[in-house]
Design a protein around this motif. Structure first.
Motif, PDB file in Angstrom:
ATOM      1  N   ALA A 131       0.833  -1.206   0.000  1.00 32.61           N
ATOM      2  CA  ALA A 131       0.000   0.000   0.000  1.00 32.61           C
ATOM      3  C   ALA A 131       0.867   1.256   0.000  1.00 32.61           C
ATOM      4  CB  ALA A 131      -0.933  -0.008   1.209  1.00 32.61           C
ATOM      5  N   ASP A 132       1.969   1.221   0.727  1.00 30.17           N
ATOM      6  CA  ASP A 132       2.885   2.367   0.730  1.00 30.17           C
ATOM      7  C   ASP A 132       3.503   2.560  -0.653  1.00 30.17           C
ATOM      8  OD1 ASP A 132       2.347   2.697   3.414  1.00 30.17           O
ATOM      9  OD2 ASP A 132       4.171   1.673   4.095  1.00 30.17           O
ATOM     10  N   CYS A 133       3.838   1.448  -1.309  1.00 25.91           N
ATOM     11  CA  CYS A 133       4.359   1.520  -2.679  1.00 25.91           C
ATOM     12  C   CYS A 133       3.349   2.186  -3.598  1.00 25.91           C
ATOM     13  CB  CYS A 133       4.693   0.110  -3.166  1.00 25.91           C
ATOM     14  SG  CYS A 133       5.125  -0.013  -4.920  1.00 25.91           S
ATOM     15  N   ILE A 134       2.087   1.803  -3.465  1.00 28.99           N
ATOM     16  CA  ILE A 134       1.024   2.379  -4.293  1.00 28.99           C
ATOM     17  C   ILE A 134       0.846   3.861  -3.972  1.00 28.99           C
ATOM     18  CG2 ILE A 134      -1.454   2.280  -4.786  1.00 28.99           C
ATOM     19  CD1 ILE A 134      -1.227  -0.778  -4.130  1.00 28.99           C
ATOM     20  N   ASP A 135       0.901   4.200  -2.683  1.00 30.51           N
ATOM     21  CA  ASP A 135       0.749   5.594  -2.264  1.00 30.51           C
ATOM     22  C   ASP A 135       1.890   6.451  -2.805  1.00 30.51           C
ATOM     23  OD1 ASP A 135      -0.605   7.660  -0.822  1.00 30.51           O
ATOM     24  OD2 ASP A 135       0.932   7.510   0.745  1.00 30.51           O
ATOM     25  N   ASN A 136       3.070   5.871  -2.902  1.00 35.53           N
ATOM     26  CA  ASN A 136       4.217   6.606  -3.443  1.00 35.53           C
ATOM     27  C   ASN A 136       4.170   6.726  -4.956  1.00 35.53           C
ATOM     28  OD1 ASN A 136       5.406   6.943  -0.898  1.00 35.53           O
ATOM     29  ND2 ASN A 136       6.472   4.977  -1.021  1.00 35.53           N
ATOM     30  N   THR A 137       3.296   5.938  -5.590  1.00 36.22           N
ATOM     31  CA  THR A 137       3.241   5.889  -7.053  1.00 36.22           C
ATOM     32  C   THR A 137       2.106   6.722  -7.626  1.00 36.22           C
ATOM     33  OG1 THR A 137       4.176   3.646  -7.005  1.00 36.22           O
ATOM     34  CG2 THR A 137       3.062   4.314  -9.034  1.00 36.22           C
TER      35      THR A 137
END
Length: 671
Positions: free
Chosen positions: A176-182
């Motif tokens: 989810a953090d990866c998605i939020d950073n993307t």
């Protein structure tokens, strides 16, 4: 839209947690046991490609290749990872109610595999990890990356609540953090959204579990961005050279080869959408997230959009069985009242999504209309989708089957007269598993503001309820769906307390007020209030207080709106929550030659061969005589004359569990 609605203050109700509800029900216990003892083990074997005669899944194999444990190429659909995630979510629900070291250990092994697959930045997707990470996030229209991520998040939340183990939750949070950073509107981020909605409702669950507001804001971003930048899918299509994962792509019109934005519910902002359009599963998953966010963010405009879409879908585009999505072309909605019976799609997943949406609307405003639809989908299309042995499934849920035509007519190739052991696209089987194992979440809600505990479904169970500063156990005993009796007992109440108990008055009672006994004595009408389809009893409650309800359960002859041309001159039968159908085994072939009397009573019989306690309907009807010679196609010799015939109807949920043959929900009628 009224000013009052725009200014209304939303106060969502709470579900009674799954761990606080145990089901003890003559009807549903068999399905719960089936899910635990047959479905989960069978699906684990299927995911590992160990079911003889079934289409291979490749789900575990793909992940093992992505982790570097095995060598090979990616197989299956681009979203194959999600089948494992839904199965893992079902295991989490199973462990919440029935702890089992054996299945916990197997699930932990699957989670260990996911940990090995996950990249340092949090990304997980076997399709791109095998085929080339340089292409990730380049085809959000079709590649289901965020869809798979959403199912992983839902699995993680379920498993964490069941076991308290953080490993899979941490995996989900990193993703989810990866998605939020993307994704987002900030410079350098992708200002877009997924082609298949799912991440939105999953992020809400992750926020509710972790308290991390970034996840809720990300969910709101994906909902708000959809349709506000309709060119996103078109621009992405051009950037990747107008290529498609699917060849040809059924979701891109042949004349333009561009994505059909309506299919993805992305042609206009969600708050401006008035009609249920496009892929039905994507739609109801999105509506579920919209309802979640309307409550969390106190957003009446989003709730009003949900109301509008609910009304359009359930009053103009829903089958009598609770199925949605009338065409196999894109598994989609078509238009108001276009509800064919023999070419219908009505994907099992779509009705499961409808259950999700209905449950969220119930939390926002406890109206019996939502629970009636939830019940209709659950008791009919959802459980029709699984055989009584738990080892074969319907993806498509037709309302009329002629096996001969299914075998030779390409327009009906998707309609199966028998359930299948597995599917190359196997989204439905694990979806059924996760719904059946989480069924306890849909029976009750509590509203602390009004100090009211609601019973939405009549399913035998015990629930440990917290209502403000009051706690108590509510025990429900019922014989539904076969009879209309239900009783409730309060216990473990710490002293007398004043609050309300609300019981749904189902639409299938046909307006008949139930008989109500309080502690064995008739309850005066003035002692209860009917509010939005619920019977609400407010009093000072004590331990061992009992409520007994007797709900009328007439056999209803249902007719369709005249706009539904497929059902002109036909009716459907319903008793309680169950829609009925006729099968060839009970009525002979050529079901289209049968007609049922427009009036008259039905006899009810118990048929334990279908399911212990199952009720079959027997009514008077007619069969047209055959007047055309066998070697002729047409004749003017005479008009078929009706002969008396007994018509036997079985619950639609149970059809196809005996000898394969014709089936029909809608039946001609004669006066």
């Amino acid at each position: 839209m009224t000013i009052n609605r725009l200014n209304e203050k939303l106060s969502p109700a709470s579900t009674v947690p799954l761990k606080s509800v145990s089901i003890h029900d003559p009807f549903w216990t068999s399905y719960a046991n089936l899910a635990r003892e047959a479905v989960i083990p069978y699906q684990w074997e299927a995911l590992n490609d160990r079911v003889e005669g079934a289409e291979p899944s490749y789900a575990i194999q793909n992940l093992r290749i992505a982790a570097g444990i095995e060598q090979g190429s990616f197989n299956g659909f681009v979203f194959q990872d999600s089948d494992l995630y839904k199965w893992l979510e079902a295991v989490g629900y199973r462990l919440s109610t029935h702890p089992d070291p054996h299945w916990e250990a197997i699930a932990d092994e699957a989670i260990d595999l996911l940990e090995k697959v996950q990249l340092p930045d949090g990304y997980i997707n076997s399709f791109y990890q095998i085929n080339g990470l340089d292409k990730r996030w380049s085809n959000l229209t079709e590649a289901h990356e965020l869809y798979c991520a959403g199912h992983l998040i839902e699995a993680a939340v379920s498993y964490y609540h069941a076991t308290g183990k953080r490993k899979v939750l941490d995996i989900a949070c990193r993703f989810a953090d990866c998605i939020d950073n993307t994704f987002g509107t900030e410079p350098g981020k992708i200002q877009g959204y997924d082609g298949h909605q799912e991440i939105e409702l999953a992020l809400v669950k992750l926020y509710q579990t972790t308290g991390e507001e970034r996840y809720m804001k990300l969910a709101a971003y994906f909902i708000d961005e959809r349709g506000n930048s309709p060119a996103f899918f078109l621009d992405e299509f051009e950037k990747r050279g107008r290529t498609s994962i699917w060849s040809p792509n059924p979701h891109m019109p042949d004349n333009t080869r561009k994505p059909d934005l309506k299919y993805f519910q992305a042609d206009v902002p969600v708050r401006e959408q008035k009609h249920a359009v496009g892929h039905s599963v994507r739609a109801v998953y999105m509506y579920t997230a919209m309802a979640d966010l309307a409550g969390l963010n106190n957003d009446p405009t989003l709730l009003e959009a949900c109301r509008t879409l609910w009304k359009d879908m359930t009053r103009k585009q829903m089958y009598v069985t609770g199925g949605i999505g009338s065409t196999h072309h894109g598994e989609a909605f078509t238009a108001s009242y276009d509800l064919p019976n023999d070419t219908v799609y009505a994907e099992t997943c779509a009705s499961i999504g409808l259950v999700f949406f209905a449950s969220r609307m119930l939390r926002l405003e406890p109206k019996a209309e939502y629970a009636d639809v939830l019940e209709r989908a659950l008791y009919n299309t959802v459980i029709s989708g699984i055989a009584l042995d738990g080892k074969s499934y319907f993806y498509v849920n037709p309302l009329e089957v002629w096996p001969h035509a299914c075998s030779c007519n390409p327009g009906k190739h998707h309609v199966k007269p028998v359930r299948q052991h597995w599917f190359g696209c196997a989204c439905c089987p694990p979806n059924i598993a996760r719904l059946l194992t989480s069924l306890g979440e849909y029976i009750y809600t509590t509203d602390a503001a009004s100090r009211t505990a609601y019973t939405h479904l009549y399913i035998g169970s015990e629930a440990n309820v917290q209502l403000g500063d009051s706690t108590f156990k509510l025990s429900q005993t019922t014989a539904m769906p076969w009879s209309g009796s239900a009783s409730f007992r309060l216990s473990e109440l710490s002293g007398s307390a004043s609050f309300s108990l609300a019981f749904r008055l189902p639409g299938w009672t046909n307006g008949n007020r139930p008989t109500v006994l309080l502690n064995g004595q008739p309850l005066a009408d003035s002692a209860a209030e009917v509010r939005d389809g619920y019977l609400v009893i407010t009093r000072e409650w004590s331990n061992e207080d009992t409520i007994e309800l007797t709900l009328a359960m007439p056999v209803l002859r249902l007719t369709a709106n005249a706009e539904v041309r497929y059902n002109a001159g036909r009716l459907a039968l319903q008793r309680g929550p169950l829609v009925y159908c006729i099968e060839e085994l009970d009525n002979g072939s050529k079901l289209s030659s049968l007609a049922i009397k427009a009036e008259g009573d039905f006899a009810t019989e118990t048929n334990d061969n279908l399911l212990p306690g199952a009720i079959v309907l027997v009514g008077e009807g007619y069969r047209d005589t055959e007047v055309v010679e066998a070697d002729q196609l047409y004749s003017s010799a005479s008009i078929p004359q009706p002969e008396a015939a007994a018509i036997r109807a079985v619950p639609y949920a149970l059809w196809g569990n005996r000898t394969p043959g014709e089936m029909s929900v809608w039946i001609r009628y004669r006066n």
